[in-house]
Design an enzyme around this catalytic site. Structure first.
Site, PDB file in Angstrom:
ATOM      1  N   ARG A 144       7.727   0.341  13.339  1.00 60.23           N
ATOM      2  CA  ARG A 144       8.310  -0.167  12.085  1.00 60.23           C
ATOM      3  C   ARG A 144       9.465  -1.142  12.328  1.00 60.23           C
ATOM      4  NH1 ARG A 144       5.944   3.300   8.194  1.00 60.23           N
ATOM      5  NH2 ARG A 144       5.585   5.359   9.073  1.00 60.23           N
ATOM      6  N   ASP A 165       1.402 -15.719   6.592  1.00 60.22           N
ATOM      7  CA  ASP A 165       0.896 -17.082   6.393  1.00 60.22           C
ATOM      8  C   ASP A 165       0.932 -17.468   4.924  1.00 60.22           C
ATOM      9  OD1 ASP A 165       0.456 -17.322   9.090  1.00 60.22           O
ATOM     10  OD2 ASP A 165      -1.737 -17.192   8.984  1.00 60.22           O
ATOM     11  N   PRO A 170       0.790  -1.225   0.000  1.00 57.69           N
ATOM     12  CA  PRO A 170       0.000   0.000   0.000  1.00 57.69           C
ATOM     13  C   PRO A 170       0.829   1.285   0.000  1.00 57.69           C
ATOM     14  CG  PRO A 170      -0.048  -1.059   2.143  1.00 57.69           C
ATOM     15  CD  PRO A 170       0.570  -2.036   1.188  1.00 57.69           C
ATOM     16  N   ASN A 171       0.315   2.239  -0.734  1.00 54.18           N
ATOM     17  CA  ASN A 171       0.861   3.608  -0.823  1.00 54.18           C
ATOM     18  C   ASN A 171       2.137   3.714  -1.643  1.00 54.18           C
ATOM     19  OD1 ASN A 171      -1.166   4.848   0.920  1.00 54.18           O
ATOM     20  ND2 ASN A 171      -0.209   3.667   2.555  1.00 54.18           N
ATOM     21  N   ASN A 183       8.094  -5.716  -1.116  1.00 49.13           N
ATOM     22  CA  ASN A 183       8.000  -4.529  -0.257  1.00 49.13           C
ATOM     23  C   ASN A 183       6.548  -4.455   0.195  1.00 49.13           C
ATOM     24  OD1 ASN A 183       7.980  -2.164   1.106  1.00 49.13           O
ATOM     25  ND2 ASN A 183       8.961  -0.930  -0.495  1.00 49.13           N
ATOM     26  N   ARG A 235      13.582   4.122  12.251  1.00 53.28           N
ATOM     27  CA  ARG A 235      12.374   4.944  12.266  1.00 53.28           C
ATOM     28  C   ARG A 235      11.522   4.630  13.506  1.00 53.28           C
ATOM     29  NH1 ARG A 235       9.617   4.664   6.596  1.00 53.28           N
ATOM     30  NH2 ARG A 235       8.515   6.468   7.483  1.00 53.28           N
ATOM     31  N   ALA A 266       3.305  -0.874   4.685  1.00 47.72           N
ATOM     32  CA  ALA A 266       2.777  -0.882   6.060  1.00 47.72           C
ATOM     33  C   ALA A 266       2.301  -2.268   6.498  1.00 47.72           C
ATOM     34  CB  ALA A 266       1.641   0.126   6.176  1.00 47.72           C
ATOM     35  N   HIS A 317       4.263  -4.587   8.942  1.00 51.83           N
ATOM     36  CA  HIS A 317       4.231  -4.475  10.396  1.00 51.83           C
ATOM     37  C   HIS A 317       2.945  -5.018  11.018  1.00 51.83           C
ATOM     38  CE1 HIS A 317       7.527  -1.947   9.216  1.00 51.83           C
ATOM     39  NE2 HIS A 317       6.720  -1.078   8.624  1.00 51.83           N
ATOM     40  N   TYR A 375      11.344   8.723   1.169  1.00 43.93           N
ATOM     41  CA  TYR A 375      11.299   7.683   0.132  1.00 43.93           C
ATOM     42  C   TYR A 375      11.936   8.086  -1.199  1.00 43.93           C
ATOM     43  CZ  TYR A 375       8.027   5.591   3.430  1.00 43.93           C
ATOM     44  OH  TYR A 375       7.464   5.057   4.557  1.00 43.93           O
ATOM     45  N   GLU A 400      12.491  -9.802   1.671  1.00 42.83           N
ATOM     46  CA  GLU A 400      11.809  -8.605   2.184  1.00 42.83           C
ATOM     47  C   GLU A 400      12.660  -7.383   1.878  1.00 42.83           C
ATOM     48  OE1 GLU A 400      11.121  -8.664   6.419  1.00 42.83           O
ATOM     49  OE2 GLU A 400      10.524  -6.545   6.451  1.00 42.83           O
ATOM     50  N   HIS A 412      12.782  -2.855   1.784  1.00 43.62           N
ATOM     51  CA  HIS A 412      12.209  -1.542   2.099  1.00 43.62           C
ATOM     52  C   HIS A 412      13.131  -0.468   1.561  1.00 43.62           C
ATOM     53  CE1 HIS A 412       9.363  -3.455   4.786  1.00 43.62           C
ATOM     54  NE2 HIS A 412      10.382  -4.168   5.237  1.00 43.62           N
ATOM     55  N   LEU A 413      12.551   0.611   1.099  1.00 43.77           N
ATOM     56  CA  LEU A 413      13.347   1.765   0.667  1.00 43.77           C
ATOM     57  C   LEU A 413      14.076   2.385   1.856  1.00 43.77           C
ATOM     58  CD1 LEU A 413      10.490   3.211  -1.506  1.00 43.77           C
ATOM     59  CD2 LEU A 413      12.730   2.622  -2.446  1.00 43.77           C
ATOM     60  N   SER A 414      13.330   2.612   2.927  1.00 47.32           N
ATOM     61  CA  SER A 414      13.891   3.286   4.106  1.00 47.32           C
ATOM     62  C   SER A 414      14.459   2.256   5.073  1.00 47.32           C
ATOM     63  CB  SER A 414      12.797   4.108   4.788  1.00 47.32           C
ATOM     64  OG  SER A 414      11.763   3.255   5.272  1.00 47.32           O
ATOM     65  N   ARG A 457       5.136  11.069  -2.376  1.00 53.22           N
ATOM     66  CA  ARG A 457       4.881  10.679  -0.992  1.00 53.22           C
ATOM     67  C   ARG A 457       6.142  10.857  -0.137  1.00 53.22           C
ATOM     68  NH1 ARG A 457       4.806   4.491   1.154  1.00 53.22           N
ATOM     69  NH2 ARG A 457       4.156   4.980   3.272  1.00 53.22           N
TER      70      ARG A 457
HETATM   71  C1  DQA Z   1       8.419   0.959   3.534  1.00 54.06           C
HETATM   72  C2  DQA Z   1       8.548   1.120   5.057  1.00 54.06           C
HETATM   73  C3  DQA Z   1       7.215   0.911   5.753  1.00 54.06           C
HETATM   74  O1  DQA Z   1       7.359   1.074   7.157  1.00 54.06           O
HETATM   75  C4  DQA Z   1       6.178   1.904   5.259  1.00 54.06           C
HETATM   76  O2  DQA Z   1       4.930   1.632   5.840  1.00 54.06           O
HETATM   77  C5  DQA Z   1       6.096   1.957   3.771  1.00 54.06           C
HETATM   78  C6  DQA Z   1       7.318   1.859   2.976  1.00 54.06           C
HETATM   79  C7  DQA Z   1       9.718   1.298   2.789  1.00 54.06           C
HETATM   80  O3  DQA Z   1       9.855   0.898   1.639  1.00 54.06           O
HETATM   81  O4  DQA Z   1      10.588   1.971   3.351  1.00 54.06           O
HETATM   82  O5  DQA Z   1       5.020   2.186   3.223  1.00 54.06           O
HETATM   83  O6  DQA Z   1       8.111  -0.399   3.270  1.00 54.06           O
END
Ligand code: DQA
Length: 143
Positions: A107, A83, A6-7, A70, A103, A73, A76, A19, A94, A96-98, A14
């Protein structure tokens, strides 16, 4: 198969200080360029819907060698994603950008990490490239 949660469709506008300014399409272009060098085939998907991500993970069995995820959210919060990864048995990286560990405390917890092969975070778009290279390593070295 690259799955984005999501997002991540909002990347580019964003929270650019967190990011970066690349869109998800820009990231896909970079991933595809590196995949071409490696001779790897890539499918790239994004959804804001948890159940859709679950369905895509379930469908990966027998179709994709590795999932690079990725989960945004849902990382978490989602027992359902965890599952699905465990059920499908497809090795999952797994990403993540950040740097999620630098953080907010919520997270720092990843529901999916225990069922993933490993975690890459904090390198911006390079997290995607490193995720691809990890996937290639998992596939080629059969590790
Ligand atoms: C994220 C880190 C997550 O905590 C956050 O909710 C995101 C992006 C990242 O790529 O850094 O939406 O997955």
């Amino acid at each position: 198969m690259f799955l984005n949660g999501p997002n991540l469709n909002l990347l580019g506008t964003r929270e650019p200080e967190v990011y970066g300014r690349l869109t998800l399409s820009d990231i896909e272009v970079e991933v595809r360029a590196r995949a071409a060098q490696l001779g790897a085939e890539v499918e790239f998907r994004q959804s804001n819907v948890e159940g859709e991500l679950v369905t895509w993970i379930q469908g990966a069995k027998g179709r994709f060698d590795v999932i690079v995820l990725n989960a945004a959210a849902y990382t978490h919060t989602s027992v359902a994603l965890r599952d699905a990864i465990a059920a499908t048995g497809v090795p999952t990286v797994e990403i993540h950008l950040s740097n999620v560990h630098a953080r907010e405390e919520f997270r720092h917890v990843s529901m999916i990490a225990p069922v993933c092969r490993g975690q890459i975070c904090g390198f911006g778009v390079k997290s995607y490239i490193l995720g691809l290279e990890a996937a290639f390593y998992v596939k080629v070295a059969n590790k």
